[in-house]
Design an enzyme around this catalytic site. Structure first.
Site, PDB file in Angstrom:
ATOM      1  N   HIS A 264       0.802  -1.220   0.000  1.00  0.00           N
ATOM      2  CA  HIS A 264       0.000   0.000   0.000  1.00  0.00           C
ATOM      3  C   HIS A 264       0.841   1.279   0.000  1.00  0.00           C
ATOM      4  O   HIS A 264       0.341   2.349   0.314  1.00  0.00           O
ATOM      5  CB  HIS A 264      -0.990  -0.024   1.182  1.00  0.00           C
ATOM      6  CG  HIS A 264      -2.036  -1.095   1.032  1.00  0.00           C
ATOM      7  ND1 HIS A 264      -2.749  -1.632   2.084  1.00  0.00           N
ATOM      8  CD2 HIS A 264      -2.475  -1.749  -0.081  1.00  0.00           C
ATOM      9  CE1 HIS A 264      -3.588  -2.557   1.625  1.00  0.00           C
ATOM     10  NE2 HIS A 264      -3.436  -2.656   0.332  1.00  0.00           N
TER      11      HIS A 264
ATOM     12  N   THR B 263      -3.321  -8.650  10.822  1.00  0.00           N
ATOM     13  CA  THR B 263      -4.167  -8.161   9.722  1.00  0.00           C
ATOM     14  C   THR B 263      -5.522  -8.849   9.753  1.00  0.00           C
ATOM     15  O   THR B 263      -5.607 -10.049  10.002  1.00  0.00           O
ATOM     16  CB  THR B 263      -3.500  -8.367   8.344  1.00  0.00           C
ATOM     17  OG1 THR B 263      -4.464  -8.083   7.306  1.00  0.00           O
ATOM     18  CG2 THR B 263      -2.958  -9.776   8.148  1.00  0.00           C
TER      19      THR B 263
HETATM   20  P1  OAD Z   1      -7.026  -3.937  10.316  1.00  0.00           P
HETATM   21  O1  OAD Z   1      -7.193  -2.816  11.274  1.00  0.00           O
HETATM   22  O2  OAD Z   1      -8.143  -4.264   9.412  1.00  0.00           O
HETATM   23  O3  OAD Z   1      -6.662  -5.261  11.110  1.00  0.00           O
HETATM   24  C1  OAD Z   1      -5.675  -5.289  12.085  1.00  0.00           C
HETATM   25  C2  OAD Z   1      -5.788  -6.607  12.824  1.00  0.00           C
HETATM   26  O4  OAD Z   1      -4.684  -6.684  13.705  1.00  0.00           O
HETATM   27  C3  OAD Z   1      -7.039  -6.728  13.665  1.00  0.00           C
HETATM   28  O5  OAD Z   1      -7.750  -7.888  13.263  1.00  0.00           O
HETATM   29  C4  OAD Z   1      -6.551  -6.848  15.113  1.00  0.00           C
HETATM   30  O6  OAD Z   1      -7.198  -7.888  15.823  1.00  0.00           O
HETATM   31  C5  OAD Z   1      -5.103  -7.233  14.925  1.00  0.00           C
HETATM   32  N1  OAD Z   1      -4.192  -6.692  15.934  1.00  0.00           N
HETATM   33  C6  OAD Z   1      -4.062  -5.409  16.340  1.00  0.00           C
HETATM   34  N2  OAD Z   1      -3.061  -5.283  17.210  1.00  0.00           N
HETATM   35  C7  OAD Z   1      -2.541  -6.524  17.373  1.00  0.00           C
HETATM   36  C8  OAD Z   1      -1.477  -7.070  18.158  1.00  0.00           C
HETATM   37  N3  OAD Z   1      -0.733  -6.302  18.937  1.00  0.00           N
HETATM   38  N4  OAD Z   1      -1.242  -8.401  18.079  1.00  0.00           N
HETATM   39  C9  OAD Z   1      -1.990  -9.204  17.274  1.00  0.00           C
HETATM   40  N5  OAD Z   1      -2.985  -8.742  16.521  1.00  0.00           N
HETATM   41  C10 OAD Z   1      -3.263  -7.431  16.555  1.00  0.00           C
HETATM   42  O7  OAD Z   1      -5.667  -3.640   9.510  1.00  0.00           O
HETATM   43  P2  OAD Z   1      -5.174  -4.268   8.123  1.00  0.00           P
HETATM   44  O8  OAD Z   1      -5.590  -5.681   7.990  1.00  0.00           O
HETATM   45  O9  OAD Z   1      -3.750  -3.936   8.000  1.00  0.00           O
HETATM   46  O10 OAD Z   1      -5.415   0.100   3.526  1.00  0.00           O
HETATM   47  O11 OAD Z   1      -6.002  -3.395   7.106  1.00  0.00           O
HETATM   48  C11 OAD Z   1      -5.791  -3.553   5.746  1.00  0.00           C
HETATM   49  C12 OAD Z   1      -5.889  -2.243   5.016  1.00  0.00           C
HETATM   50  O12 OAD Z   1      -7.102  -1.578   5.355  1.00  0.00           O
HETATM   51  C13 OAD Z   1      -4.829  -1.229   5.394  1.00  0.00           C
HETATM   52  O13 OAD Z   1      -3.608  -1.443   4.720  1.00  0.00           O
HETATM   53  C14 OAD Z   1      -5.453   0.058   4.969  1.00  0.00           C
HETATM   54  C15 OAD Z   1      -6.853  -0.156   5.447  1.00  0.00           C
HETATM   55  O14 OAD Z   1      -7.807   0.492   4.712  1.00  0.00           O
HETATM   56  C16 OAD Z   1      -5.223   1.248   2.893  1.00  0.00           C
HETATM   57  O15 OAD Z   1      -5.093   2.297   3.490  1.00  0.00           O
HETATM   58  C17 OAD Z   1      -5.182   1.118   1.409  1.00  0.00           C
END
Ligand code: OAD
Length: 237
Positions: free
Chosen positions: A120, A189
């Site tokens: 991204h 993620t």
């Molecule tokens: P999300 O916010 O959708 O997911 C993050 C995940 O990480 C969640 O399911 C949490 O449970 C988990 N999580 C958070 N902190 C954690 C920790 N310390 N240990 C283990 N798990 C943890 O984020 P992404 O999947 O990265 O795109 O989101 C994907 C995309 O959506 C991003 O790249 C962004 C967003 O829109 C763009 O901006 C294009």
């Protein structure tokens, strides 16, 4: 053997680990994710955040876009955490071949990782849309209103907005790395944003590990699943 011991053994045996991560990798550095209870998308703004960070919105209302971007998406001054550091160490030791990330914060590189595929983009790269001149993240952070180059063009962060395509080269390199991995660790993620999430389908091995606090749509496909904090697990590997 319990799950953690099994993962420890897999990591010991691996020579070609690929790590696929998202916002949950950086929460332990203090950067909120998007979809957790305290994530960015749960906060209230004048428009839905997914709309604000879309290409259409950027074109129509760049003032608002940049205000939001600066305040919520430009994480400057944060430091890598234990996960970033362990991954950099594995690469240095010749155990890890690539990090594929959806994050735009540059923290893997700051920890020392070299082979990082940023699906991204990165807030650290910003280009004038007119003359293509490079500008730093600090330039964008400190610009009043819409950041403009000396030539007058708008400086756009090299970050993939909704409705924009991903860089084809980055996708191809990520697919190559994932399809050749002996161990694929997917962590921090929600695996809900495509095409990024779909890339893990290119893995061909039988050591797919998922580490995520919340459940994901891919839990049933994984060979090992941990619903725990990433730092807690990684620090024991
Ligand atoms: P999300 O916010 O959708 O997911 C993050 C995940 O990480 C969640 O399911 C949490 O449970 C988990 N999580 C958070 N902190 C954690 C920790 N310390 N240990 C283990 N798990 C943890 O984020 P992404 O999947 O990265 O795109 O989101 C994907 C995309 O959506 C991003 O790249 C962004 C967003 O829109 C763009 O901006 C294009």
């Amino acid at each position: 053997m319990d799950k953690l011991e099994m993962l420890q053994q897999w990591v010991r045996e691996s020579r070609n680990i690929v790590f696929f991560g998202g916002a949950g990798v950086s929460t332990e550095s203090g950067i909120p994710d998007f979809r957790s209870v305290d994530g960015l998308y749960r906060q209230k703004f004048d428009y839905p955040p997914e709309m604000i960070i879309s290409h259409t919105f950027y074109e129509k209302n760049p003032e608002y876009f940049f205000r939001f971007y600066r305040e919520k998406m430009l994480p400057l001054g944060f430091e890598p955490n234990i996960t970033h550091r362990v991954l950099a160490r594995w690469e240095e030791e010749g155990k890890l071949s690539a990090v594929v990330t959806q994050n735009i914060d540059g923290l893997h590189q700051k920890a020392g990782s070299k082979k990082v595929y940023e699906l991204h983009g990165s807030v650290l790269r910003n280009y004038c849309t007119r003359c293509r001149k490079f500008h730093s993240a600090e330039f964008v952070k400190n610009a009043p209103g819409v950041p403009r180059c000396e030539c007058g063009g708008i400086v756009k962060p090299d970050v993939v907005l909704y409705e924009e395509g991903l860089d084809q080269n980055t996708i191809e390199q990520s697919i190559w790395a994932i399809s050749h991995a002996d161990l694929l660790i997917v962590a921090g993620t929600s695996l809900t944003v495509y095409p990024a999430a779909g890339l893990i389908n290119y893995y061909r091995g039988n050591r797919l590990v998922l580490i995520n606090r919340d459940e994901t749509p891919y839990d049933s496909q994984a060979d090992l699943v941990f619903h725990q904090s990433l730092g807690e697990i990684i620090s024991r590997l």
